[in-house]
Design a protein around this motif. Structure first.
Motif, PDB file in Angstrom:
ATOM      1  N   VAL A   1      28.849  16.791  34.617  1.00 42.25           N
ATOM      2  CA  VAL A   1      28.903  17.213  33.215  1.00 42.25           C
ATOM      3  C   VAL A   1      30.388  17.226  32.883  1.00 42.25           C
ATOM      4  O   VAL A   1      31.142  18.019  33.410  1.00 42.25           O
ATOM      5  CB  VAL A   1      28.239  18.584  32.991  1.00 42.25           C
ATOM      6  CG1 VAL A   1      26.728  18.467  33.078  1.00 42.25           C
ATOM      7  CG2 VAL A   1      28.730  19.638  33.968  1.00 42.25           C
ATOM      8  N   ASN A   2      30.810  16.309  32.039  1.00 35.30           N
ATOM      9  CA  ASN A   2      32.239  16.067  31.853  1.00 35.30           C
ATOM     10  C   ASN A   2      32.847  17.096  30.906  1.00 35.30           C
ATOM     11  O   ASN A   2      33.179  16.801  29.753  1.00 35.30           O
ATOM     12  CB  ASN A   2      32.460  14.651  31.335  1.00 35.30           C
ATOM     13  CG  ASN A   2      33.833  14.111  31.698  1.00 35.30           C
ATOM     14  OD1 ASN A   2      34.547  14.705  32.511  1.00 35.30           O
ATOM     15  ND2 ASN A   2      34.201  12.986  31.122  1.00 35.30           N
ATOM     16  N   LEU A   3      32.996  18.311  31.427  1.00 35.99           N
ATOM     17  CA  LEU A   3      33.482  19.444  30.649  1.00 35.99           C
ATOM     18  C   LEU A   3      34.741  20.002  31.301  1.00 35.99           C
ATOM     19  O   LEU A   3      34.830  20.091  32.535  1.00 35.99           O
ATOM     20  CB  LEU A   3      32.417  20.545  30.587  1.00 35.99           C
ATOM     21  CG  LEU A   3      31.031  20.128  30.071  1.00 35.99           C
ATOM     22  CD1 LEU A   3      30.034  21.264  30.269  1.00 35.99           C
ATOM     23  CD2 LEU A   3      31.106  19.732  28.604  1.00 35.99           C
ATOM     24  N   PHE A   4      35.701  20.385  30.475  1.00 35.58           N
ATOM     25  CA  PHE A   4      36.902  21.053  30.960  1.00 35.58           C
ATOM     26  C   PHE A   4      36.982  22.395  30.261  1.00 35.58           C
ATOM     27  O   PHE A   4      36.956  22.464  29.023  1.00 35.58           O
ATOM     28  CB  PHE A   4      38.152  20.218  30.669  1.00 35.58           C
ATOM     29  CG  PHE A   4      39.369  20.682  31.421  1.00 35.58           C
ATOM     30  CD1 PHE A   4      39.705  20.108  32.630  1.00 35.58           C
ATOM     31  CD2 PHE A   4      40.163  21.708  30.929  1.00 35.58           C
ATOM     32  CE1 PHE A   4      40.824  20.542  33.340  1.00 35.58           C
ATOM     33  CE2 PHE A   4      41.271  22.142  31.618  1.00 35.58           C
ATOM     34  CZ  PHE A   4      41.607  21.567  32.833  1.00 35.58           C
ATOM     35  N   LEU A   5      37.079  23.476  31.020  1.00 34.76           N
ATOM     36  CA  LEU A   5      36.980  24.824  30.467  1.00 34.76           C
ATOM     37  C   LEU A   5      38.366  25.428  30.218  1.00 34.76           C
ATOM     38  O   LEU A   5      39.292  25.254  31.022  1.00 34.76           O
ATOM     39  CB  LEU A   5      36.190  25.727  31.413  1.00 34.76           C
ATOM     40  CG  LEU A   5      34.655  25.648  31.314  1.00 34.76           C
ATOM     41  CD1 LEU A   5      34.141  24.234  31.536  1.00 34.76           C
ATOM     42  CD2 LEU A   5      33.998  26.614  32.295  1.00 34.76           C
ATOM     43  N   ALA A   6      38.460  26.122  29.110  1.00 37.65           N
ATOM     44  CA  ALA A   6      39.723  26.769  28.733  1.00 37.65           C
ATOM     45  C   ALA A   6      39.417  27.960  27.840  1.00 37.65           C
ATOM     46  O   ALA A   6      38.384  27.999  27.168  1.00 37.65           O
ATOM     47  CB  ALA A   6      40.637  25.788  28.000  1.00 37.65           C
ATOM     48  N   ASP A   7      40.320  28.933  27.831  1.00 38.37           N
ATOM     49  CA  ASP A   7      40.155  30.097  26.953  1.00 38.37           C
ATOM     50  C   ASP A   7      40.378  29.700  25.502  1.00 38.37           C
ATOM     51  O   ASP A   7      39.737  30.226  24.600  1.00 38.37           O
ATOM     52  CB  ASP A   7      41.140  31.195  27.359  1.00 38.37           C
ATOM     53  CG  ASP A   7      40.874  31.711  28.765  1.00 38.37           C
ATOM     54  OD1 ASP A   7      39.738  32.138  29.037  1.00 38.37           O
ATOM     55  OD2 ASP A   7      41.798  31.659  29.587  1.00 38.37           O
ATOM     56  N   ASP A   8      41.311  28.777  25.266  1.00 36.23           N
ATOM     57  CA  ASP A   8      41.619  28.282  23.927  1.00 36.23           C
ATOM     58  C   ASP A   8      41.463  26.757  23.940  1.00 36.23           C
ATOM     59  O   ASP A   8      42.428  26.022  24.185  1.00 36.23           O
ATOM     60  CB  ASP A   8      43.046  28.675  23.544  1.00 36.23           C
ATOM     61  CG  ASP A   8      43.405  28.273  22.118  1.00 36.23           C
ATOM     62  OD1 ASP A   8      42.657  27.465  21.513  1.00 36.23           O
ATOM     63  OD2 ASP A   8      44.437  28.745  21.611  1.00 36.23           O
ATOM     64  N   PRO A   9      40.252  26.245  23.707  1.00 41.10           N
ATOM     65  CA  PRO A   9      40.016  24.803  23.809  1.00 41.10           C
ATOM     66  C   PRO A   9      40.901  23.964  22.903  1.00 41.10           C
ATOM     67  O   PRO A   9      41.333  22.875  23.298  1.00 41.10           O
ATOM     68  CB  PRO A   9      38.542  24.671  23.415  1.00 41.10           C
ATOM     69  CG  PRO A   9      37.933  25.992  23.762  1.00 41.10           C
ATOM     70  CD  PRO A   9      39.003  26.994  23.462  1.00 41.10           C
ATOM     71  N   ASP A  10      41.198  24.441  21.688  1.00 37.74           N
ATOM     72  CA  ASP A  10      42.010  23.644  20.763  1.00 37.74           C
ATOM     73  C   ASP A  10      43.410  23.417  21.323  1.00 37.74           C
ATOM     74  O   ASP A  10      43.937  22.294  21.281  1.00 37.74           O
ATOM     75  CB  ASP A  10      42.097  24.334  19.406  1.00 37.74           C
ATOM     76  CG  ASP A  10      40.777  24.306  18.663  1.00 37.74           C
ATOM     77  OD1 ASP A  10      39.969  23.392  18.941  1.00 37.74           O
ATOM     78  OD2 ASP A  10      40.543  25.197  17.821  1.00 37.74           O
ATOM     79  N   ALA A  11      44.022  24.470  21.861  1.00 40.93           N
ATOM     80  CA  ALA A  11      45.361  24.339  22.427  1.00 40.93           C
ATOM     81  C   ALA A  11      45.338  23.472  23.686  1.00 40.93           C
ATOM     82  O   ALA A  11      46.219  22.633  23.899  1.00 40.93           O
ATOM     83  CB  ALA A  11      45.935  25.715  22.727  1.00 40.93           C
ATOM     84  N   ALA A  12      44.320  23.670  24.526  1.00 37.97           N
ATOM     85  CA  ALA A  12      44.233  22.909  25.772  1.00 37.97           C
ATOM     86  C   ALA A  12      43.975  21.438  25.504  1.00 37.97           C
ATOM     87  O   ALA A  12      44.485  20.556  26.216  1.00 37.97           O
ATOM     88  CB  ALA A  12      43.140  23.498  26.651  1.00 37.97           C
ATOM     89  N   ARG A  13      43.199  21.136  24.484  1.00 34.31           N
ATOM     90  CA  ARG A  13      42.803  19.752  24.202  1.00 34.31           C
ATOM     91  C   ARG A  13      44.024  18.858  23.978  1.00 34.31           C
ATOM     92  O   ARG A  13      44.065  17.712  24.451  1.00 34.31           O
ATOM     93  CB  ARG A  13      41.882  19.725  22.988  1.00 34.31           C
ATOM     94  CG  ARG A  13      41.149  18.411  22.785  1.00 34.31           C
ATOM     95  CD  ARG A  13      40.137  18.530  21.656  1.00 34.31           C
ATOM     96  NE  ARG A  13      39.044  19.427  21.993  1.00 34.31           N
ATOM     97  CZ  ARG A  13      38.814  20.609  21.424  1.00 34.31           C
ATOM     98  NH1 ARG A  13      39.620  21.045  20.457  1.00 34.31           N
ATOM     99  NH2 ARG A  13      37.800  21.366  21.787  1.00 34.31           N
TER     100      ARG A  13
ATOM    101  N   LEU B   1      35.113  13.347  27.654  1.00 36.11           N
ATOM    102  CA  LEU B   1      35.461  14.682  28.103  1.00 36.11           C
ATOM    103  C   LEU B   1      35.414  15.669  26.942  1.00 36.11           C
ATOM    104  O   LEU B   1      35.967  15.417  25.876  1.00 36.11           O
ATOM    105  CB  LEU B   1      36.864  14.678  28.711  1.00 36.11           C
ATOM    106  CG  LEU B   1      37.411  16.027  29.177  1.00 36.11           C
ATOM    107  CD1 LEU B   1      36.638  16.530  30.384  1.00 36.11           C
ATOM    108  CD2 LEU B   1      38.899  15.929  29.489  1.00 36.11           C
ATOM    109  N   GLU B   2      34.758  16.809  27.159  1.00 34.34           N
ATOM    110  CA  GLU B   2      34.705  17.880  26.176  1.00 34.34           C
ATOM    111  C   GLU B   2      35.477  19.080  26.711  1.00 34.34           C
ATOM    112  O   GLU B   2      35.275  19.491  27.854  1.00 34.34           O
ATOM    113  CB  GLU B   2      33.262  18.292  25.901  1.00 34.34           C
ATOM    114  CG  GLU B   2      32.408  17.237  25.241  1.00 34.34           C
ATOM    115  CD  GLU B   2      31.013  17.743  24.934  1.00 34.34           C
ATOM    116  OE1 GLU B   2      30.891  18.722  24.166  1.00 34.34           O
ATOM    117  OE2 GLU B   2      30.055  17.190  25.482  1.00 34.34           O
ATOM    118  N   VAL B   3      36.338  19.619  25.895  1.00 32.61           N
ATOM    119  CA  VAL B   3      37.084  20.826  26.247  1.00 32.61           C
ATOM    120  C   VAL B   3      36.416  21.994  25.543  1.00 32.61           C
ATOM    121  O   VAL B   3      36.234  21.967  24.317  1.00 32.61           O
ATOM    122  CB  VAL B   3      38.561  20.709  25.838  1.00 32.61           C
ATOM    123  CG1 VAL B   3      39.336  21.944  26.292  1.00 32.61           C
ATOM    124  CG2 VAL B   3      39.173  19.435  26.423  1.00 32.61           C
ATOM    125  N   CYS B   4      36.038  23.023  26.285  1.00 33.25           N
ATOM    126  CA  CYS B   4      35.253  24.110  25.699  1.00 33.25           C
ATOM    127  C   CYS B   4      35.422  25.388  26.501  1.00 33.25           C
ATOM    128  O   CYS B   4      36.026  25.395  27.582  1.00 33.25           O
ATOM    129  CB  CYS B   4      33.771  23.719  25.638  1.00 33.25           C
ATOM    130  SG  CYS B   4      33.062  23.247  27.228  1.00 33.25           S
TER     131      CYS B   4
END
Length: 313
Positions: free
Chosen positions: A207-219, A250-253
């Protein structure tokens, strides 16, 4: 549903010393196990400029020796590139080092230059894959490959994006290491054709997901590495187009959003395992460390809570 991390150990431009790349990965794997991750998976490719991991069972052995609980899998080892007896022997060593925690994922491969480099038959790769699965299991059973693995049987998976590979997974009684509802039918057809119970179907995969507390900044920080990974599959061989489209975007979420995405994508499917890339090559350590922490400590809990909430009674 087991939650895992997926390692390809890329190092664009050899920006960091190779011992540091591998040591950092093993350190994070140890931390992820302590935080609660269920599995670690390794990958295989050859001839990439960024040093894409070429020896998945070798790295799996290092993981096995440094962990105590997590499942250790290959997703996948390219079966036609290695003699089946060597595959059986190497896999057995990993199973011994892990005291019975190996998940052996095998695939047919799709990059012609990798086959040409070792004189392997690219056109016959699917037949070679199916034969290799039978040979590996026979070598374990009849004592040809020694020492024997701890598990009897070792869980075997087939990584496949299309119906032909799904049917091979079914005929050989393996799990299907690709999450796609359109493949469940061919997979179950293969199980029936091979004399296996179609109800024993099991699926897993990326599942091509990358996890972050602030997805917009991490993206914004992740985007260059994502572009590098996708562009690295480009080339003139026929497999290049398949490779560039192999993985969903890839989805950052957040961890909560990731649990929702996984629940949606696995609904109605016999999925037992999901995993996320542990790193997108070249990312800053703080992004990777936090992602690994959220996957290991957050996703298993959130997915279990969802399961419990929807359980009968």
């Amino acid at each position: 549903m087991r939650v895992g991390l997926y390692y390809d150990l890329r190092n664009p431009g050899t920006a960091r010393p190779w011992p540091q790349v591998y040591a950092d990965a093993l350190r994070r794997i140890g931390e992820a196990e302590r935080r609660g991750v269920d599995a670690i998976w390794t990958s295989e490719h050859h001839g990439f400029d960024d040093g894409y991991l070429p020896a998945p069972l070798t790295f799996a052995a290092a993981i096995a020796a440094r962990t105590e609980r997590v499942r250790v899998g290959t997703a996948v080892a390219v079966a036609p590139l290695t003699h089946p007896r060597a595959l059986a022997e190497q896999a057995a060593v990993v199973d011994i080092l892990s005291d019975g925690r190996l998940e052996l994922g095998l695939g047919a491969g799709w990059r012609e230059p990798e086959f040409a480099a070792v004189g392997a038959d690219f056109r016959g790769r699917y037949d070679a894959l199916e034969s290799a699965i039978g040979d590996v299991e026979r070598f374990w059973a009849d004592g040809t490959a020694t020492p024997p693995p701890v598990q009897r049987p070792v869980p075997v998976w087939v990584g496949a994006r299309g119906p032909r590979g799904a049917r091979i997974a079914g005929r050989t009684g393996a799990g299907l290491l690709w999450i796609d509802p359109e493949l469940l039918g061919p997979y179950r057809e293969g199980l029936a054709a091979g004399g296996h119970d179609p109800g024993a179907a099991r699926m897993g995969g990326l599942v091509n997901l990358f996890l972050a507390d602030d997805p917009d900044a991490a993206r914004e920080r992740i985007r260059p590495s994502g572009r590098h990974n996708r562009s690295s599959y480009s080339g003139n061989d026929r497999g290049a187009a398949r490779g560039s489209a192999a993985f969903p975007k890839l989805e950052v979420c957040t961890a909560e959003q990731a649990a929702e995405r996984i629940a949606e994508r696995t609904a109605g499917l016999p999925v037992t395992d999901v995993f996320c890339f542990a790193d997108i090559a070249g990312l800053a350590p703080d992004l990777v460390d936090r992602h690994v922490e959220l996957v290991a400590a957050g996703l298993p809990r959130l997915l279990h809570e969802r399961t419990d909430a929807h359980a009968p009674g």
